[in-house]
Design an enzyme around this catalytic site. Structure first.
Site, PDB file in Angstrom:
ATOM      1  N   ASN A 129     -50.047 -21.619 109.152  1.00 48.66           N
ATOM      2  CA  ASN A 129     -50.910 -20.956 110.340  1.00 48.66           C
ATOM      3  C   ASN A 129     -50.915 -21.818 111.673  1.00 48.66           C
ATOM      4  OD1 ASN A 129     -52.722 -19.408 111.666  1.00 48.66           O
ATOM      5  ND2 ASN A 129     -54.596 -19.954 110.302  1.00 48.66           N
ATOM      6  N   CYS A 130     -52.042 -22.670 111.605  1.00 49.97           N
ATOM      7  CA  CYS A 130     -52.057 -23.510 113.101  1.00 49.97           C
ATOM      8  C   CYS A 130     -52.377 -24.874 112.905  1.00 49.97           C
ATOM      9  CB  CYS A 130     -53.267 -22.816 113.861  1.00 49.97           C
ATOM     10  SG  CYS A 130     -54.721 -22.567 112.698  1.00 49.97           S
ATOM     11  N   MET A 151     -58.281 -25.880 116.030  1.00 41.73           N
ATOM     12  CA  MET A 151     -56.833 -25.524 116.204  1.00 41.73           C
ATOM     13  C   MET A 151     -56.664 -24.325 117.129  1.00 41.73           C
ATOM     14  SD  MET A 151     -55.717 -26.391 112.181  1.00 41.73           S
ATOM     15  CE  MET A 151     -57.383 -26.226 111.327  1.00 41.73           C
ATOM     16  N   CYS A 154     -55.896 -21.296 116.409  1.00 43.96           N
ATOM     17  CA  CYS A 154     -56.460 -20.022 115.921  1.00 43.96           C
ATOM     18  C   CYS A 154     -57.973 -20.291 116.039  1.00 43.96           C
ATOM     19  CB  CYS A 154     -55.842 -19.823 114.555  1.00 43.96           C
ATOM     20  SG  CYS A 154     -56.276 -21.207 113.506  1.00 43.96           S
ATOM     21  N   SER A 210     -59.657 -22.343 114.431  1.00 43.66           N
ATOM     22  CA  SER A 210     -60.400 -22.829 112.930  1.00 43.66           C
ATOM     23  C   SER A 210     -60.555 -24.403 113.207  1.00 43.66           C
ATOM     24  CB  SER A 210     -59.672 -22.492 111.756  1.00 43.66           C
ATOM     25  OG  SER A 210     -58.461 -23.135 111.892  1.00 43.66           O
ATOM     26  N   ASN A 240     -53.703 -25.891 109.107  1.00 44.87           N
ATOM     27  CA  ASN A 240     -54.210 -24.846 108.201  1.00 44.87           C
ATOM     28  C   ASN A 240     -53.556 -23.825 107.628  1.00 44.87           C
ATOM     29  OD1 ASN A 240     -55.268 -21.719 108.378  1.00 44.87           O
ATOM     30  ND2 ASN A 240     -57.170 -23.045 107.904  1.00 44.87           N
ATOM     31  N   TYR A 300     -64.859 -19.858 107.571  1.00 43.26           N
ATOM     32  CA  TYR A 300     -64.139 -19.862 109.077  1.00 43.26           C
ATOM     33  C   TYR A 300     -65.055 -18.556 109.623  1.00 43.26           C
ATOM     34  CZ  TYR A 300     -60.254 -18.495 112.074  1.00 43.26           C
ATOM     35  OH  TYR A 300     -59.389 -18.343 113.446  1.00 43.26           O
ATOM     36  N   GLU A 308     -60.711 -10.349 116.721  1.00 40.80           N
ATOM     37  CA  GLU A 308     -61.429  -8.927 117.155  1.00 40.80           C
ATOM     38  C   GLU A 308     -60.631  -7.871 116.407  1.00 40.80           C
ATOM     39  OE1 GLU A 308     -60.767 -11.423 119.152  1.00 40.80           O
ATOM     40  OE2 GLU A 308     -62.743 -11.818 120.120  1.00 40.80           O
ATOM     41  N   GLY A 344     -69.499  -3.571 122.957  1.00 43.38           N
ATOM     42  CA  GLY A 344     -68.721  -4.460 122.478  1.00 43.38           C
ATOM     43  C   GLY A 344     -67.297  -4.095 122.064  1.00 43.38           C
TER      44      GLY A 344
END
Length: 708
Positions: free
Chosen positions: A171-172, A389, A391, A393, A412, A546, A551, A686
């Protein structure tokens, strides 16, 4: 009734399809094993009597098989099961044709809009998206256990980044840029030695960023404090050269001014290199690198003066913006900026407050930087301050064999997120049912996360030399497995969650900002955290909780639950769920109260947390913005700002676009009235997705008219 097919698409219920399927099986058995037309009608009526607005196709077929068994038509039931299985094989033979063709023809809206950083009409990006569709298909059909795939399709959980699961990538990360600059690295088989100047260090850093981004799917973060050393090298180089040339002819103060002028030019050029390289480079997945620059003035850093100059220049250039194709200054998407507030720059009379004042101006105009409170982070992470990171996290503290904390060079492994509101809908206010369902679904999430972990076990360093062999993460030998970096908490793996507000509303009838709701919400959060802590203790793998900023997932879960359970006030009727622990945007709460309230959940979500407030008219509200920044330092670990953010694609204007006297949207800079060439954002409810025009030419978003 709507029927949800195995690929997640929704079709209208058709009783004739059921009748034909049973009749085909009927035709293949002996007369004694057949069922009558009346029995077929009875079976169909059993399905329809469920009075469901939404049914999975598997549930319909299960009912058919059970009724045939009840009729003691065992041979017919077996024949139907074989028919069902053969149809399944046909479906599994190839399910990607339409999704790929729709990408080429620019019809696959879900995929095209999933990542705003990708231009899905460009050939290089389409190539990556096509590969992603193949990966998602194989992941769903072959690589994941069927119950995990089914849970993903039903919105029980979300298996993030299935479009990259086929590949042995993660991931990141936090790039260990200090090691790569100080000790050199290798890219494309070419040795890159330690830079001798700031300008070269900036160039090398951006090349590293592009190489790293091409071999992972999530974001990456870089701590710019490692550049301070190279700015001093440039200073020493200029000082030596100018002194040698003019030392016996020019006063020392003039020489110092000449050196400083040269250094300032180099500083400006180096930072410009970073900004332009990141925004013009394309990674192999067809997008700019998703990179974050960490701006931290560490009081113990011997290069703090140089780093103050670098951070100030980064903020100045971000404030100015970057020119688009029409020559208009706009806000670049990358790099993201995170600015650390500490005792010497938290707007309380500190030495570096002047940089924070510049950061506030930058936030007002460009929405960045985000802010991290060093004070709160030290409380939550054993005295450490480090970047999240790319992302968003966060790593958990980890010490090397010498007992030193290490954060850079860690990563991650991936994310699976849990749909909390769906559990609340099914529990119908019964806490015993809720907690039992939560346990079942946490176990599913654990199994899904272990699929991610196991997919990386056994991978060798050769899959991405820049990561594993040349310093971005580690310096392993060629052919060496990366397994040790997946264990003992070195890397993290994340359980995300969506909709704490909605699940509290469903179970307690009130928001989690109210006392009864807050107690329940904290119990839910602590149970999620306890689960990740338990998994980590049992496996040695760095599980973390996490608070995801995803979104798009807020809308996916809400859409699935709306189709399945219908419109539920203040839950599915909004078209979105709130992100992680966030307060719903429609609640009447001020910025200070929101940050103070959400900070208690950030501490529990140690694997990643972010909070934001929306401040209207930020450009003319600098004093208020500065007051909020000052508040962040004492009260919350990680925060950012949002505001109305209109944008004209015709000329690049990024101020507020208003309605003119003829009730038309009109750009005040170029006069553009074509709404298709504008982004007009009003986050009153929102919703963060695409706005559209209704028949009355009123700007409207999902189920809610925008009031201007």
């Amino acid at each position: 009734m709507k029927v949800i097919k195995r690929d997640g698409t929704t079709v209208s219920y058709d009783r004739n399809k059921i009748k034909r399927a049973i009749q085909k099986a009927n035709a293949e058995v002996e007369p004694a094993e057949k069922v009558t037309d009346e029995t077929i009608e009875y079976i169909i009526s059993c399905i329809e009597s469920k009075n469901r607005s939404r049914m999975l196709v598997e549930d319909i077929q299960d009912i058919i098989e059970q009724r045939l068994m009840d009729e003691k038509k065992f041979v017919l039931a077996k024949t139907y099961i074989i028919y069902r299985y053969s149809r399944e094989l046909v479906r599994k033979a190839n399910t990607t044709d339409d999704s790929i063709l729709s990408l080429i023809q620019n019809r696959n809206k879900d995929v095209m809009e999933e990542n705003s950083n990708k231009n899905a009409t460009v050939a290089s990006t389409q190539r990556d998206l096509i590969a992603g569709e193949v990966s998602k298909d194989l992941t769903k059909r072959i690589l994941l256990p069927e119950k995990i795939s089914k849970a993903h399709e039903e919105g029980v959980l979300h298996f993030h980044d299935a479009d990259y699961f086929l590949q042995p990538i993660f991931n990141c990360c936090l790039i260990n840029i200090g090691d790569m600059l100080d000790n050199g690295t290798v890219m494309n088989g070419k040795l890159i030695e330690s830079p001798k100047s700031f300008q070269v260090a900036c160039t090398v850093m951006t090349q590293v960023i592009a190489a790293v981004a091409s071999s992972q799917y999530g974001g990456q973060s870089v701590d710019v404090r490692h550049l301070g050393k190279y700015l001093r090298k440039s200073y020493n180089k200029f000082k030596t050269k100018i002194t040698a040339e003019f030392g016996d002819k020019v006063p020392e103060d003039i020489i110092e001014k000449m050196v400083r002028d040269r250094l300032q030019d180099e500083l400006r050029s180096g930072v410009q290199t970073i900004q332009y390289q990141i925004n013009t480079l394309m990674t192999t997945n067809g997008q700019s690198p998703f990179v974050t620059l960490f701006l931290n003035l560490d009081k113990d850093d011997e290069y703090i003066k140089e780093n103050a100059m670098i951070i100030e220049e980064i903020l100045r250039q971000r404030l100015e913006g970057i020119k688009n194709e029409k020559g208009v200054y706009i806000t670049p998407a990358f790099p993201k900026l995170i600015y650390v507030l500490d005792e010497h720059n938290c707007l309380k009379g500190g030495e570096y407050d002047y940089i924070t004042e510049l950061a506030v101006k930058c936030s007002a105009k460009r929405l960045y930087p985000d802010y991290i409170s060093a004070k709160k982070m030290r409380e939550n992470y054993e005295g450490n301050v480090f970047s999240c990171m790319g992302c968003r996290s966060f790593l958990t503290p980890w010490k090397d064999e010498d007992g030193n904390y290490k954060f850079e060079g860690r990563f991650n492994q991936g994310v699976v997120s849990l749909n909390l509101p769906q559990i609340g809908i099914l529990a119908k206010g019964d806490e015993e049912v809720f907690w039992n369902l939560l346990e079942e679904r946490l176990q599913l999430c654990y199994e899904a996360l272990m699929c991610r972990h196991n997919a990386l076990m056994g991978v060798t360093s050769d899959v991405s030399p820049v990561h594993w062999q040349y310093g971005a993460i580690a310096r392993l030998e060629k052919g060496e497995p990366i397994d040790k970096l997946l264990l003992d908490g070195y890397s993290t793996i994340s359980l995300g969650y969506i909709g704490l507000y909605e699940v509290t509303k469903l179970m307690k009838g009130c928001s989690h900002t109210e006392p009864a709701g807050q107690d329940f919400a904290l119990r839910v959060m602590n149970r999620l955290r306890a689960a990740t802590d338990k998994w980590k203790a049992e496996t040695g793998i760095g599980f973390g909780l996490y608070g995801s900023p995803a979104e798009s997932l807020c809308y996916r879960f809400a859409r699935i639950d709306l189709e399945r359970f219908g419109s539920i006030p203040d839950v599915t009727d909004k078209g979105y769920y709130t992100n992680s622990y966030h307060v719903d945007v429609r609640e009447n709460i001020d910025a200070f109260s929101k940050f103070r309230f959400e900070s208690q959940f950030q501490k529990i979500s140690s694997g990643g947390a972010i909070s934001y407030v929306e401040i209207p008219n930020m450009r003319n509200n600098l004093d208020a913005l500065a007051e909020v920044v000052r508040f962040i330092y004492d009260n919350i670990q990680y925060a950012e700002f949002n505001t109305k953010s209109d944008y004209c694609h015709e000329c690049g204007y990024d101020g507020e676009i208003m309605i003119n006297d003829n009730n038309e949207w009109e750009c005040p800079q170029c006069g553009n009235k074509d709404h298709a060439k504008m982004n007009v954002t009003r986050r009153t409810c929102g919703y963060l997705g695409e706005n559209f025009w209704n028949v009355g030419k009123t700007k409207e978003i999902k189920s809610r008219v925008l009031h201007l």
